[in-house]
Design a protein around this motif. Structure first.
Motif, PDB file in Angstrom:
ATOM      1  N   VAL A 274      45.622  28.478  53.618  1.00 47.94           N
ATOM      2  CA  VAL A 274      44.599  29.339  53.011  1.00 47.94           C
ATOM      3  C   VAL A 274      44.942  30.809  53.252  1.00 47.94           C
ATOM      4  CG1 VAL A 274      42.153  29.963  53.014  1.00 47.94           C
ATOM      5  CG2 VAL A 274      42.824  27.562  53.072  1.00 47.94           C
ATOM      6  N   LYS A 275      45.453  31.120  54.422  1.00 48.63           N
ATOM      7  CA  LYS A 275      45.892  32.494  54.702  1.00 48.63           C
ATOM      8  C   LYS A 275      47.052  32.860  53.789  1.00 48.63           C
ATOM      9  CE  LYS A 275      47.397  35.584  58.385  1.00 48.63           C
ATOM     10  NZ  LYS A 275      47.585  35.750  59.828  1.00 48.63           N
ATOM     11  N   GLU A 276      47.979  31.932  53.581  1.00 43.73           N
ATOM     12  CA  GLU A 276      49.100  32.169  52.660  1.00 43.73           C
ATOM     13  C   GLU A 276      48.593  32.377  51.236  1.00 43.73           C
ATOM     14  OE1 GLU A 276      51.811  28.885  53.201  1.00 43.73           O
ATOM     15  OE2 GLU A 276      51.931  29.278  55.358  1.00 43.73           O
ATOM     16  N   PHE A 277      47.604  31.583  50.840  1.00 39.82           N
ATOM     17  CA  PHE A 277      46.982  31.754  49.518  1.00 39.82           C
ATOM     18  C   PHE A 277      46.410  33.164  49.380  1.00 39.82           C
ATOM     19  CE2 PHE A 277      42.690  31.980  47.712  1.00 39.82           C
ATOM     20  CZ  PHE A 277      42.979  31.852  46.369  1.00 39.82           C
ATOM     21  N   ALA A 278      45.704  33.629  50.408  1.00 44.89           N
ATOM     22  CA  ALA A 278      45.112  34.971  50.364  1.00 44.89           C
ATOM     23  C   ALA A 278      46.193  36.034  50.178  1.00 44.89           C
ATOM     24  CB  ALA A 278      44.303  35.236  51.629  1.00 44.89           C
ATOM     25  N   ALA A 279      47.278  35.911  50.928  1.00 44.95           N
ATOM     26  CA  ALA A 279      48.374  36.889  50.827  1.00 44.95           C
ATOM     27  C   ALA A 279      49.043  36.841  49.457  1.00 44.95           C
ATOM     28  CB  ALA A 279      49.400  36.633  51.935  1.00 44.95           C
ATOM     29  N   GLN A 280      49.209  35.642  48.906  1.00 48.50           N
ATOM     30  CA  GLN A 280      49.861  35.502  47.600  1.00 48.50           C
ATOM     31  C   GLN A 280      48.966  35.958  46.449  1.00 48.50           C
ATOM     32  OE1 GLN A 280      50.871  31.355  47.694  1.00 48.50           O
ATOM     33  NE2 GLN A 280      52.650  31.669  49.018  1.00 48.50           N
ATOM     34  N   THR A 281      47.668  35.849  46.611  1.00 50.90           N
ATOM     35  CA  THR A 281      46.714  36.205  45.551  1.00 50.90           C
ATOM     36  C   THR A 281      46.390  37.695  45.548  1.00 50.90           C
ATOM     37  OG1 THR A 281      45.796  33.983  45.732  1.00 50.90           O
ATOM     38  CG2 THR A 281      44.448  35.604  44.577  1.00 50.90           C
ATOM     39  N   LEU A 282      46.508  38.335  46.680  1.00 50.47           N
ATOM     40  CA  LEU A 282      46.145  39.749  46.813  1.00 50.47           C
ATOM     41  C   LEU A 282      46.807  40.655  45.768  1.00 50.47           C
ATOM     42  CD1 LEU A 282      44.612  41.969  48.311  1.00 50.47           C
ATOM     43  CD2 LEU A 282      46.475  41.998  49.990  1.00 50.47           C
ATOM     44  N   PRO A 283      48.107  40.557  45.513  1.00 46.51           N
ATOM     45  CA  PRO A 283      48.702  41.448  44.498  1.00 46.51           C
ATOM     46  C   PRO A 283      48.093  41.279  43.100  1.00 46.51           C
ATOM     47  CG  PRO A 283      50.427  40.435  45.838  1.00 46.51           C
ATOM     48  CD  PRO A 283      49.128  39.752  46.194  1.00 46.51           C
ATOM     49  N   THR A 284      47.694  40.080  42.759  1.00 45.25           N
ATOM     50  CA  THR A 284      47.059  39.857  41.452  1.00 45.25           C
ATOM     51  C   THR A 284      45.713  40.569  41.396  1.00 45.25           C
ATOM     52  OG1 THR A 284      48.161  37.731  41.236  1.00 45.25           O
ATOM     53  CG2 THR A 284      46.237  38.095  39.835  1.00 45.25           C
ATOM     54  N   LEU A 285      44.939  40.493  42.471  1.00 42.02           N
ATOM     55  CA  LEU A 285      43.646  41.182  42.512  1.00 42.02           C
ATOM     56  C   LEU A 285      43.829  42.690  42.429  1.00 42.02           C
ATOM     57  CD1 LEU A 285      41.946  39.049  45.297  1.00 42.02           C
ATOM     58  CD2 LEU A 285      41.516  38.939  42.835  1.00 42.02           C
ATOM     59  N   GLU A 286      44.840  43.207  43.105  1.00 41.43           N
ATOM     60  CA  GLU A 286      45.125  44.644  43.036  1.00 41.43           C
ATOM     61  C   GLU A 286      45.555  45.043  41.620  1.00 41.43           C
ATOM     62  OE1 GLU A 286      46.425  45.456  47.650  1.00 41.43           O
ATOM     63  OE2 GLU A 286      47.931  44.638  46.274  1.00 41.43           O
ATOM     64  N   MET A 287      46.314  44.184  40.962  1.00 44.11           N
ATOM     65  CA  MET A 287      46.724  44.444  39.581  1.00 44.11           C
ATOM     66  C   MET A 287      45.486  44.475  38.665  1.00 44.11           C
ATOM     67  SD  MET A 287      48.956  42.140  36.933  1.00 44.11           S
ATOM     68  CE  MET A 287      47.707  40.880  37.033  1.00 44.11           C
ATOM     69  N   HIS A 288      44.540  43.577  38.905  1.00 42.17           N
ATOM     70  CA  HIS A 288      43.311  43.563  38.100  1.00 42.17           C
ATOM     71  C   HIS A 288      42.575  44.893  38.236  1.00 42.17           C
ATOM     72  CE1 HIS A 288      43.036  38.868  38.271  1.00 42.17           C
ATOM     73  NE2 HIS A 288      43.999  39.295  37.476  1.00 42.17           N
ATOM     74  N   ARG A 289      42.527  45.429  39.457  1.00 43.44           N
ATOM     75  CA  ARG A 289      41.862  46.720  39.664  1.00 43.44           C
ATOM     76  C   ARG A 289      42.557  47.815  38.864  1.00 43.44           C
ATOM     77  NH1 ARG A 289      40.565  47.897  45.886  1.00 43.44           N
ATOM     78  NH2 ARG A 289      42.740  48.471  45.767  1.00 43.44           N
ATOM     79  N   THR A 290      43.876  47.793  38.847  1.00 41.61           N
ATOM     80  CA  THR A 290      44.630  48.788  38.069  1.00 41.61           C
ATOM     81  C   THR A 290      44.327  48.615  36.580  1.00 41.61           C
ATOM     82  OG1 THR A 290      46.375  48.807  39.732  1.00 41.61           O
ATOM     83  CG2 THR A 290      46.948  49.632  37.538  1.00 41.61           C
ATOM     84  N   MET A 291      44.307  47.377  36.113  1.00 36.86           N
ATOM     85  CA  MET A 291      43.989  47.105  34.697  1.00 36.86           C
ATOM     86  C   MET A 291      42.603  47.619  34.348  1.00 36.86           C
ATOM     87  SD  MET A 291      45.425  43.207  34.309  1.00 36.86           S
ATOM     88  CE  MET A 291      44.769  43.009  32.648  1.00 36.86           C
ATOM     89  N   LEU A 292      41.652  47.467  35.264  1.00 29.55           N
ATOM     90  CA  LEU A 292      40.289  47.937  35.025  1.00 29.55           C
ATOM     91  C   LEU A 292      40.259  49.434  34.759  1.00 29.55           C
ATOM     92  CD1 LEU A 292      38.271  45.801  37.540  1.00 29.55           C
ATOM     93  CD2 LEU A 292      37.654  46.177  35.155  1.00 29.55           C
ATOM     94  N   GLY A 293      41.048  50.169  35.500  1.00 33.00           N
ATOM     95  CA  GLY A 293      41.114  51.620  35.288  1.00 33.00           C
ATOM     96  C   GLY A 293      41.584  51.960  33.884  1.00 33.00           C
ATOM     97  N   LYS A 294      42.562  51.221  33.402  1.00 34.18           N
ATOM     98  CA  LYS A 294      43.097  51.453  32.057  1.00 34.18           C
ATOM     99  C   LYS A 294      42.105  51.044  30.975  1.00 34.18           C
ATOM    100  CE  LYS A 294      47.852  51.032  33.599  1.00 34.18           C
ATOM    101  NZ  LYS A 294      49.050  50.206  33.643  1.00 34.18           N
ATOM    102  N   VAL A 295      41.435  49.910  31.173  1.00 32.28           N
ATOM    103  CA  VAL A 295      40.455  49.442  30.174  1.00 32.28           C
ATOM    104  C   VAL A 295      39.268  50.402  30.141  1.00 32.28           C
ATOM    105  CG1 VAL A 295      38.849  47.588  29.579  1.00 32.28           C
ATOM    106  CG2 VAL A 295      41.139  47.021  30.359  1.00 32.28           C
ATOM    107  N   SER A 296      38.817  50.841  31.292  1.00 35.41           N
ATOM    108  CA  SER A 296      37.682  51.765  31.352  1.00 35.41           C
ATOM    109  C   SER A 296      38.011  53.088  30.688  1.00 35.41           C
ATOM    110  CB  SER A 296      37.263  52.009  32.813  1.00 35.41           C
ATOM    111  OG  SER A 296      36.770  50.812  33.369  1.00 35.41           O
TER     112      SER A 296
END
Length: 180
Positions: A156-178
């Motif tokens: 589960v800790k490995e999952f969190a580490a592997q998923t984190l970059p995708t969540l950060e990418m979503h935040r960047t995408m949000l800035g562009k969409v907004s």
């Protein structure tokens, strides 16, 4: 002006050790740092991550139905795809390691946010959806970052580490969409 900048820099410098101490609790008897419950127990992480993930998917399904903005719809579809995959990855991580109960409902906070979104329409809907997505992703990034650094070792800790970059990418995408 230079004096103000210097004072701000010194304040930030002195605040860093205090912020670092706030991230750790100390066992009074031994003085040994302990990990904070919300960021380190697998059960708490899973509960919060699943509710966040379900919210991202459900709110994005609403965006596909209600929004007339092509950029918002494109972003919403990306959220559905990525968060559906994240849910499957979390289930696989849980199957490979210690078990935790997986919630089947949103927590009350996410349920309220979804209700607000259901009541909105038009441009108000788009603005609220993007605002909620940004808040949810900020929270999720903090959660996943904390657990990937301080959580219980295992899948589960490995999952969190592997998923984190995708969540950060979503935040960047949000800035562009907004911005569009």
């Amino acid at each position: 002006m230079k004096k103000t900048i210097a004072v701000m820099a010194l304040s930030a410098l002195f605040a860093m050790p205090i912020a670092a101490q706030a991230q750790q609790a100390v066992t009074p008897a031994t003085g040994t740092p302990t990990k904070m419950k919300a960021a380190t127990t697998q059960g708490d992480f899973v509960t919060m991550a699943v509710s966040s993930n379900m919210f991202e998917i459900e709110s994005s399904r609403l965006a596909l139905e209600k929004s007339q903005n092509a950029e918002v719809k494109r972003f919403a579809q990306k959220m559905i795809d990525d968060h559906t995959q994240a849910g499957a990855n979390l289930e696989a991580a849980l199957a490979a390691g210690p078990k935790s109960e997986i919630p089947t409902r949103l927590d009350p906070k996410h349920e309220r946010m979804l209700e607000e979104l259901r009541a909105a329409s038009g441009a108000q809907f788009n603005a609220l959806y993007l605002q909620q997505q940004l808040a949810a992703h900020d929270e999720a990034v903090g959660l996943f970052q904390g657990y990937s650094m301080n959580g219980e070792a295992g899948p589960v800790k490995e999952f969190a580490a592997q998923t984190l970059p995708t969540l950060e990418m979503h935040r960047t995408m949000l800035g562009k969409v907004s911005a569009s």
